[in-house]
Design a protein around this motif. Structure first.
Motif, PDB file in Angstrom:
ATOM      1  N   GLU A 373      15.389 -10.731 -19.785  1.00  0.00           N
ATOM      2  CA  GLU A 373      16.595  -9.940 -19.539  1.00  0.00           C
ATOM      3  C   GLU A 373      16.309  -8.678 -18.742  1.00  0.00           C
ATOM      4  OE1 GLU A 373      19.305  -9.460 -22.751  1.00  0.00           O
ATOM      5  OE2 GLU A 373      19.595 -11.641 -22.920  1.00  0.00           O
ATOM      6  N   CYS A 374      15.023  -8.409 -18.449  1.00  0.00           N
ATOM      7  CA  CYS A 374      14.694  -7.314 -17.546  1.00  0.00           C
ATOM      8  C   CYS A 374      14.852  -7.724 -16.086  1.00  0.00           C
ATOM      9  CB  CYS A 374      13.255  -6.848 -17.786  1.00  0.00           C
ATOM     10  SG  CYS A 374      12.960  -6.134 -19.415  1.00  0.00           S
ATOM     11  N   GLY A 375      14.914  -9.034 -15.833  1.00  0.00           N
ATOM     12  CA  GLY A 375      15.079  -9.520 -14.473  1.00  0.00           C
ATOM     13  C   GLY A 375      14.366 -10.839 -14.273  1.00  0.00           C
ATOM     14  N   ALA A 376      14.223 -11.251 -13.009  1.00  0.00           N
ATOM     15  CA  ALA A 376      13.601 -12.527 -12.683  1.00  0.00           C
ATOM     16  C   ALA A 376      12.132 -12.332 -12.334  1.00  0.00           C
ATOM     17  CB  ALA A 376      14.328 -13.184 -11.513  1.00  0.00           C
ATOM     18  N   SER A 377      11.350 -13.399 -12.523  1.00  0.00           N
ATOM     19  CA  SER A 377       9.946 -13.380 -12.118  1.00  0.00           C
ATOM     20  C   SER A 377       9.778 -14.243 -10.870  1.00  0.00           C
ATOM     21  CB  SER A 377       9.045 -13.903 -13.237  1.00  0.00           C
ATOM     22  OG  SER A 377       9.338 -15.253 -13.537  1.00  0.00           O
ATOM     23  N   ALA A 378       8.954 -13.762  -9.918  1.00  0.00           N
ATOM     24  CA  ALA A 378       8.676 -14.518  -8.693  1.00  0.00           C
ATOM     25  C   ALA A 378       7.426 -13.942  -8.050  1.00  0.00           C
ATOM     26  CB  ALA A 378       9.847 -14.444  -7.722  1.00  0.00           C
ATOM     27  N   LEU A 379       6.461 -14.816  -7.733  1.00  0.00           N
ATOM     28  CA  LEU A 379       5.194 -14.371  -7.162  1.00  0.00           C
ATOM     29  C   LEU A 379       4.819 -15.323  -6.034  1.00  0.00           C
ATOM     30  CD1 LEU A 379       2.890 -12.285  -7.525  1.00  0.00           C
ATOM     31  CD2 LEU A 379       1.756 -13.970  -9.001  1.00  0.00           C
ATOM     32  N   THR A 380       4.294 -14.791  -4.915  1.00  0.00           N
ATOM     33  CA  THR A 380       3.909 -15.627  -3.778  1.00  0.00           C
ATOM     34  C   THR A 380       2.494 -15.292  -3.327  1.00  0.00           C
ATOM     35  OG1 THR A 380       4.789 -14.066  -2.155  1.00  0.00           O
ATOM     36  CG2 THR A 380       6.285 -15.769  -2.955  1.00  0.00           C
ATOM     37  N   SER A 381       1.872 -16.262  -2.672  1.00  0.00           N
ATOM     38  CA  SER A 381       0.558 -16.075  -2.049  1.00  0.00           C
ATOM     39  C   SER A 381       0.526 -16.901  -0.773  1.00  0.00           C
ATOM     40  CB  SER A 381      -0.566 -16.526  -2.982  1.00  0.00           C
ATOM     41  OG  SER A 381      -1.809 -16.552  -2.290  1.00  0.00           O
ATOM     42  N   SER A 382       0.101 -16.286   0.336  1.00  0.00           N
ATOM     43  CA  SER A 382       0.031 -17.005   1.612  1.00  0.00           C
ATOM     44  C   SER A 382      -1.396 -17.062   2.141  1.00  0.00           C
ATOM     45  CB  SER A 382       0.937 -16.335   2.657  1.00  0.00           C
ATOM     46  OG  SER A 382       0.564 -14.986   2.826  1.00  0.00           O
ATOM     47  N   THR A 383      -2.360 -16.712   1.267  1.00  0.00           N
ATOM     48  CA  THR A 383      -3.765 -16.715   1.698  1.00  0.00           C
ATOM     49  C   THR A 383      -4.528 -17.871   1.063  1.00  0.00           C
ATOM     50  OG1 THR A 383      -4.239 -15.116  -0.065  1.00  0.00           O
ATOM     51  CG2 THR A 383      -3.807 -14.241   2.145  1.00  0.00           C
ATOM     52  N   ASP A 384      -4.850 -17.756  -0.233  1.00  0.00           N
ATOM     53  CA  ASP A 384      -5.663 -18.783  -0.886  1.00  0.00           C
ATOM     54  C   ASP A 384      -4.914 -19.536  -1.976  1.00  0.00           C
ATOM     55  OD1 ASP A 384      -5.416 -16.778  -2.736  1.00  0.00           O
ATOM     56  OD2 ASP A 384      -7.568 -16.430  -2.975  1.00  0.00           O
ATOM     57  N   GLY A 385      -3.629 -19.268  -2.155  1.00  0.00           N
ATOM     58  CA  GLY A 385      -2.850 -19.940  -3.177  1.00  0.00           C
ATOM     59  C   GLY A 385      -3.050 -19.403  -4.579  1.00  0.00           C
ATOM     60  N   HIS A 386      -3.930 -18.433  -4.751  1.00  0.00           N
ATOM     61  CA  HIS A 386      -4.164 -17.861  -6.077  1.00  0.00           C
ATOM     62  C   HIS A 386      -2.997 -16.950  -6.461  1.00  0.00           C
ATOM     63  CE1 HIS A 386      -6.308 -16.353  -9.537  1.00  0.00           C
ATOM     64  NE2 HIS A 386      -6.141 -15.104  -9.113  1.00  0.00           N
ATOM     65  N   LEU A 387      -2.415 -17.228  -7.640  1.00  0.00           N
ATOM     66  CA  LEU A 387      -1.254 -16.461  -8.098  1.00  0.00           C
ATOM     67  C   LEU A 387      -1.614 -15.755  -9.386  1.00  0.00           C
ATOM     68  CD1 LEU A 387       1.373 -19.260  -7.409  1.00  0.00           C
ATOM     69  CD2 LEU A 387       1.191 -17.096  -6.145  1.00  0.00           C
ATOM     70  N   ASP A 388      -1.731 -14.442  -9.333  1.00  0.00           N
ATOM     71  CA  ASP A 388      -2.107 -13.642 -10.496  1.00  0.00           C
ATOM     72  C   ASP A 388      -0.948 -12.718 -10.846  1.00  0.00           C
ATOM     73  OD1 ASP A 388      -3.205 -12.112 -12.485  1.00  0.00           O
ATOM     74  OD2 ASP A 388      -4.899 -11.379 -11.281  1.00  0.00           O
ATOM     75  N   PHE A 389      -0.306 -13.004 -11.969  1.00  0.00           N
ATOM     76  CA  PHE A 389       0.823 -12.172 -12.400  1.00  0.00           C
ATOM     77  C   PHE A 389       0.371 -10.824 -12.949  1.00  0.00           C
ATOM     78  CE2 PHE A 389       2.911 -16.240 -12.106  1.00  0.00           C
ATOM     79  CZ  PHE A 389       4.216 -15.936 -11.740  1.00  0.00           C
ATOM     80  N   GLY A 390      -0.928 -10.648 -13.226  1.00  0.00           N
ATOM     81  CA  GLY A 390      -1.458  -9.347 -13.596  1.00  0.00           C
ATOM     82  C   GLY A 390      -1.158  -8.925 -15.012  1.00  0.00           C
ATOM     83  N   SER A 400       3.711  -5.527 -14.000  1.00  0.00           N
ATOM     84  CA  SER A 400       2.389  -5.304 -13.407  1.00  0.00           C
ATOM     85  C   SER A 400       2.484  -4.733 -12.000  1.00  0.00           C
ATOM     86  CB  SER A 400       1.620  -6.627 -13.364  1.00  0.00           C
ATOM     87  OG  SER A 400       2.253  -7.535 -12.473  1.00  0.00           O
ATOM     88  N   GLY A 401       3.685  -4.620 -11.478  1.00  0.00           N
ATOM     89  CA  GLY A 401       3.876  -4.137 -10.112  1.00  0.00           C
ATOM     90  C   GLY A 401       4.044  -5.259  -9.110  1.00  0.00           C
ATOM     91  N   VAL A 402       3.832  -6.499  -9.568  1.00  0.00           N
ATOM     92  CA  VAL A 402       4.054  -7.669  -8.717  1.00  0.00           C
ATOM     93  C   VAL A 402       4.807  -8.701  -9.546  1.00  0.00           C
ATOM     94  CG1 VAL A 402       1.965  -7.295  -7.359  1.00  0.00           C
ATOM     95  CG2 VAL A 402       1.868  -8.758  -9.386  1.00  0.00           C
ATOM     96  N   GLY A 403       5.337  -9.716  -8.883  1.00  0.00           N
ATOM     97  CA  GLY A 403       5.924 -10.829  -9.614  1.00  0.00           C
ATOM     98  C   GLY A 403       7.339 -10.624 -10.084  1.00  0.00           C
ATOM     99  N   GLY A 404       8.006  -9.558  -9.660  1.00  0.00           N
ATOM    100  CA  GLY A 404       9.400  -9.364 -10.019  1.00  0.00           C
ATOM    101  C   GLY A 404       9.606  -8.559 -11.285  1.00  0.00           C
ATOM    102  N   THR A 405      10.867  -8.169 -11.505  1.00  0.00           N
ATOM    103  CA  THR A 405      11.191  -7.330 -12.665  1.00  0.00           C
ATOM    104  C   THR A 405      11.121  -8.094 -13.981  1.00  0.00           C
ATOM    105  OG1 THR A 405      13.542  -7.809 -12.277  1.00  0.00           O
ATOM    106  CG2 THR A 405      12.665  -5.773 -11.326  1.00  0.00           C
ATOM    107  N   GLY A 406      11.025  -9.415 -13.918  1.00  0.00           N
ATOM    108  CA  GLY A 406      10.894 -10.212 -15.126  1.00  0.00           C
ATOM    109  C   GLY A 406       9.460 -10.605 -15.436  1.00  0.00           C
ATOM    110  N   ASN A 407       8.492 -10.036 -14.701  1.00  0.00           N
ATOM    111  CA  ASN A 407       7.080 -10.294 -14.981  1.00  0.00           C
ATOM    112  C   ASN A 407       6.572  -9.266 -15.984  1.00  0.00           C
ATOM    113  OD1 ASN A 407       4.378 -11.041 -14.938  1.00  0.00           O
ATOM    114  ND2 ASN A 407       3.950  -9.948 -13.017  1.00  0.00           N
TER     115      ASN A 407
END
Length: 728
Positions: A373-390, A400-407
Motif C-alpha cells: 500500500e506504499c506503492g508499486a515495485s518495479a526494478l530494471t537492469s540493462s547490463t547483466d540482468g542482475h536485479l537487486d532490490f536492496g 532501498s532507493g530503487v525498485g519503486g515505492t513498493g520495494n
C-alpha cells in the motif's frame, strides 16, 4: 482458490483482541482489527445450536441390535476394532483398528491390476472412490447410510505420502441437491488398508429445501434485521446468496451439552441462505446465515482470518530486530525485452536465464504476488540482468532507493518467506491445487498491531509505537499463511476458532522451531505476552507445556490465573462466555467457549510437547520431520482439536477429550500408521497420546509405539506435574 471463494472461510485473527497489556479498554482498541470510526452492527447474532458436535458413547453401552451388527462386522473383518458411537445420529462416528484391505498397497496385498491400475502406475481418486463405495454397500448395516445422498467431495479427498501410501476421502451429504454443510462420511486408508472410517453429523433431513423468500428478497429482509449503526453502508456483496443446509442440535443446545433424547434424534437442520459482504470502512468480511424458512438471521460471523542472471533483495530472516540479509528471491517473474510472452521465472535460488537487453521484475511471481500500500515495485537492469532490490534504512514505507515505492522491507520479506513455506508445503502436498496458484499478499496496510487471512490472501499492518510492522516478522507470515493452508487443505468444517488459531501457530512453530510465535511483534512497554517469560510475540506454546512452572494448558486450567488465564478476557465491556468480540459483535470462541486465541494454547502447546517428544526420540532434524509429516498429513481430516462430551461450554469442570473422529489425536494416529493396522499401535502412538493426554485432549488408554520398545515415559515426560498444575 476455489474453496476460499466458496464461502468456507473462518475468523482466525492473529492477535488476541483484548487486554494483552494493562489498561484493557486501550488494548481492545489497539489490538482489534475493528476501526473505531467505521459504523457497523449494533448487536450480535449468534446461534449456539450451529455448534452441534457428535455425542460419543462406547460400543459396550449400545443396545442388543447394535451389538449384533458389531458382532457381525467383527466376525467378517478379523482383528481388533474400536467403535465410538454417535448417540445423536445413532451411527458410528469412528471405527478404527486392524485394517481392511480395500486398495492395492504394501499392507493389503491386493493386486493393482485387479483395480485396473497398470503396473507401476499410481492409484487415482476415482478408483479409490469406487472401492470405498463398494465397502459402504458391504457394511450398510453398520454405517446406516442407506437412503443418504452421498457425493464424493473431490476437494476434500486426497492422497498423502510418498507413493500415495495414505488416502483421506470424504463423501459429502446432500439432500434434494443441497449440500448439508459439515455432514460427511469419511475413510482413511493406510498402505491399502482401511484403518479408520465413520460419519460426522450425518442424519436424515426432515425439512424441505424450498425457501420462503427468493435470494434477493431474503437478502433485503436480512439487511433490515441487521440493525446497522447510523451511517453504516454495505459496500460490497461478495457472495450473493447460496442455499445450504446446516446440521443443528435438535434441542437447540450449544456445544458440549449432553443430548438426552432418543438415539438418532439429536440432529435437526436449518435451510440457510448464506451471504458474504463487506461494510464501508471496516476490514471485516461478514458471513451472514439467514434461516430460509423462518426468515430470520441465525448468525453473522467475520470470515477474515486475523494474529524474494539472479534476483535478490534484503529480508528479515526471523524478525525486524535483526539486520536484513540479502537473499535470492524465488519464482520471480522476469520480463526480458518488451515482446509479449517473454516472461520467465527465477528458480528456488533466484536464478534465471538472462538473454540480453533490458530485464525487469516486480515483487511478484509464480506463487506469490505482493501488493504494497506504499506503492508499486518495479526494478530494471540493462547490463547483466542482475536485479537487486536492496535493503531499506527504515520500516513501513522506507525503500532501498530503487525498485519503486513498493520495494519495502515488508514486501521483500513477505515475498521471500511466503515462497519458502509454499515450497515446504508442496513437498508434502504435491497435489494440492491451492499451492500451485498465486497467493495475494498485502503489506503496509494503514493500521497497526494485526494481520489477517481473508479467504483470498494474507494482509499485514504498518508499525506503531506499540507493535512492529507485522509484514516484517516471519512468525506472523507463517501464522497467516497457515490459515490459508488450513482453509484450502481439504479438512472438514469447523465451527470454532480456537483450533484454527492453533493451526496457524503450529505452522509458525514448526517452520521457525521457536515456541514463541512472532517474536518482536510487541515493541513498546509490557511487550512480553501474557504470563510469558521472554516471548515478545503474540503467544508462547512452551510456557504452558510440560515441565514448566506454570499450570499446563488444558481445558481444566483454561482460567488458571497463573496459566492461560482466558478468564481475564471476560467482563470487559460486558463480554461474557461464550465469547463475542466486543467491537465486531461476532462469535469468536474456542471449543470451551473462551476467546479463540487464548484457548488455542491448549492444542498448540500439545503440538509443541509432541514435537519435543519426537525430537528426543529421533534427534532435532528427524524429529521435526516426523512432526511435519504428521501435521501436513492431518490437514485433510482434522476438525476441532478436541470436544466437550458433558458439562457444556464455559465450564472448567466439563468433560473433554480427543475421541471425536476429526479430533486431532484421532487423526494423528491414522497419519502416523505405517502398516495398515491401528490396533497394533503406530510408530509414535505412545508419544502422540502422552502429549495430548498431558493437555487433557487424548482418548482412551495409552497405545503402543511400534518404532521402539515403548517404555513408559520413553519420551522424557517422567515425573510429576508442576505443583500449580496439580488437580487439573
Amino acid at each position: 482458490m476455489e474453496r476460499a471463494r466458496s464461502g468456507r472461510v473462518f475468523l482466525m485473527a492473529l492477535v488476541m483482541a483484548l487486554a494483552l497489556l494493562a489498561g484493557a479498554a486501550q488494548a481492545v482498541v489497539e489490538v482489534s482489527d475493528a476501526q473505531p470510526g467505521a459504523p457497523g452492527m449494533t448487536r450480535a447474532f449468534v446461534d449456539a445450536s450451529l455448534r452441534v458436535t457428535p455425542q460419543l458413547e462406547s460400543a459396550a453401552s449400545l443396545p442388543a441390535r447394535e451389538q449384533q451388527v458389531l458382532s457381525a462386522f467383527q466376525g467378517r473383518f478379523k482383528g481388533t476394532w474400536e467403535v465410538r458411537w454417535d448417540h445423536r445420529s445413532d451411527r458410528p462416528n469412528l471405527v478404527q483398528g486392524s485394517g481392511i484391505a480395500v486398495l492395492p498397497g504394501s499392507a493389503s496385498g491386493l493386486d493393482a491390476q485387479a483395480f485396473g491400475v497398470a503396473a507401476g502406475a499410481a492409484v487415482e481418486l476415482d478408483t479409490v472412490a469406487q472401492a470405498l463405495t463398494r465397502f459402504i454397500d458391504e457394511v450398510q448395516p453398520l454405517l446406516r447410510l442407506d437412503g443418504i445422498d452421498l457425493r464424493l467431495d473431490r476437494q476434500r479427498s486426497l492422497p498423502y505420502g510418498e507413493s500415495r501410501t495414505h488416502w483421506f476421502v470424504q463423501f459429502a451429504q446432500y439432500h434434494d441437491g443441497v449440500r448439508v454443510e459439515g455432514a460427511y462420511a469419511f475413510f482413511r486408508v493406510s498402505h491399502g488398508n482401511l484403518v479408520q472410517f465413520g460419519s460426522q453429523r450425518i442424519a436424515e433431513v426432515g425439512i424441505g429445501v424450498t425457501p420462503a423468500l427468493s435470494r434477493e428478497a431474503a437478502w433485503d429482509a436480512a439487511v433490515a434485521q441487521l440493525q446497522l449503526e447510523p451511517g453504516a453502508r454495505i459496500e460490497e456483496i461478495i457472495e450473493p446468496g447460496e442455499r445450504v443446509l446446516y446440521p443443528v442440535s435438535a434441542d437447540g443446545a450449544g456445544a458440549g451439552t449432553a443430548f438426552r433424547g432418543a438415539a438418532g434424534s439429536g440432529y435437526a437442520h436449518r435451510l440457510v441462505w448464506r451471504y458474504v459482504y463487506r461494510l464501508a470502512g471496516i476490514r471485516a468480511t461478514y458471513e451472514l446465515l439467514f434461516d430460509a424458512h423462518a426468515n430470520r438471521i441465525l448468525e453473522v460471523r467475520d470470515r477474515n482470518a486475523y494474529a524474494d542472471a539472479t534476483v535478490e533483495g534484503g529480508v528479515f530472516l526471523t524478525t525486524n530486530t535483526e539486520p536484513e540479509v540479502v537473499m535470492p528471491l524465488p519464482y520471480v517473474g522476469v520480463r526480458q525485452g518488451s515482446a509479449p510472452g517473454t516472461e520467465t521465472f527465477t528458480d528456488l535460488l533466484g536464478r534465471y536465464d538472462y538473454t540480453g537487453g533490458t530485464a525487469s521484475a516486480a515483487l511478484a511471481g509464480k506463487y506469490v504476488t505482493m501488493r504494497d500500500e506504499c506503492g508499486a515495485s518495479a526494478l530494471t537492469s540493462s547490463t547483466d540482468g542482475h536485479l537487486d532490490f536492496g535493503t531499506s534504512p527504515g520500516t513501513d514505507c522506507a525503500t532501498s532507493g530503487v525498485g519503486g515505492t513498493g520495494n519495502t522491507r515488508a514486501a521483500r520479506t513477505g515475498y521471500y518467506h511466503l515462497n519458502q513455506i509454499n515450497e515446504t508445503a508442496r513437498r508434502y502436498l504435491p497435489d494440492n491445487a491451492w499451492l500451485q496458484q498465486p497467493l495475494d499478499a498485502v503489506v503496509n496496510i494503514n493500521a497497526a498491531c494485526n494481520a489477517y487471512w481473508d479467504g483470498w490472501g494474507v494482509n499485514f499492518y504498518k508499525s506503531s509505537a506499540r507493535c512492529a510492522n507485522t509484514g516484517e516478522i516471519l512468525g506472523v507470515f507463517l501464522h497467516e499463511w497457515g490459515h490459508g493452508m488450513d482453509e484450502n487443505g481439504g479438512g472438514p468444517f469447523v465451527m470454532e476458532y480456537g483450533s484454527g488459531e492453533a493451526v496457524g501457530d503450529t505452522f509458525a512453530v514448526l517452520s521457525t522451531r521457536n515456541a514463541c510465535v512472532g517474536p518482536g511483534f510487541f515493541t513498546g512497554p509490557n511487550s512480553i505476552c501474557h504470563n510469558c517469560t521472554t516471548c515478545t510475540g503474540v503467544r508462547d506454546t512452551s510456557v504452558f507445556a510440560r515441565g514448566t512452572a506454570r499450570p499446563i494448558a488444558s481445558p481444566a486450567n483454561v482460567t488458571a490465573a497463573k496459566g492461560m488465564n482466558c478468564g481475564r478476557l471476560l467482563g470487559q465491556g460486558g463480554v461474557t462466555c461464550p465469547y463475542i468480540h466486543p467491537q465486531m459483535g461476532v462469535p469468536y470462541e474456542g471449543v470451551m467457549g473462551y476467546e479463540g486465541h487464548c484457548e488455542s494454547l491448549i492444542a498448540s502447546s500439545a503440538n509443541w510437547d509432541l514435537t519435543q517428544a519426537l525430537v528426543r526420540r529421533y534427534g532435532e532434524d528427524a524429529g521435526y520431520a516426523q512432526m511435519e509429516k504428521i501435521w501436513y498429513g492431518s490437514l485433510a481430516s482434522k476438525g476441532s482439536a478436541y470436544q466437550i462430551t458433558a458439562g457444556g461450554q464455559c465450564n472448567v469442570n466439563a468433560s473433554v477429550d480427543g475421541c471425536g473422529a476429526d479430533n486431532w489425536y484421532t487423526v494423528f494416529l491414522a497419519v502416523d500408521d505405517d502398516d495398515g493396522d491401528l490396533a497394533n499401535g503406530t510408530p509414535n502412538a505412545c508419544r502422540i497420546w502422552d502429549a495430548m493426554n498431558a493437555h487433557g485432549i487424548a482418548c482412551g488408554q495409552r497405545p503402543a509405539c511400534t518404532a521402539d520398545a515403548d517404555a513408559l515415559f520413553a519420551d522424557g515426560f517422567e515425573g510429576a506435574d508442576p505443583p500449580e498444575a496439580a488437580g487439573r
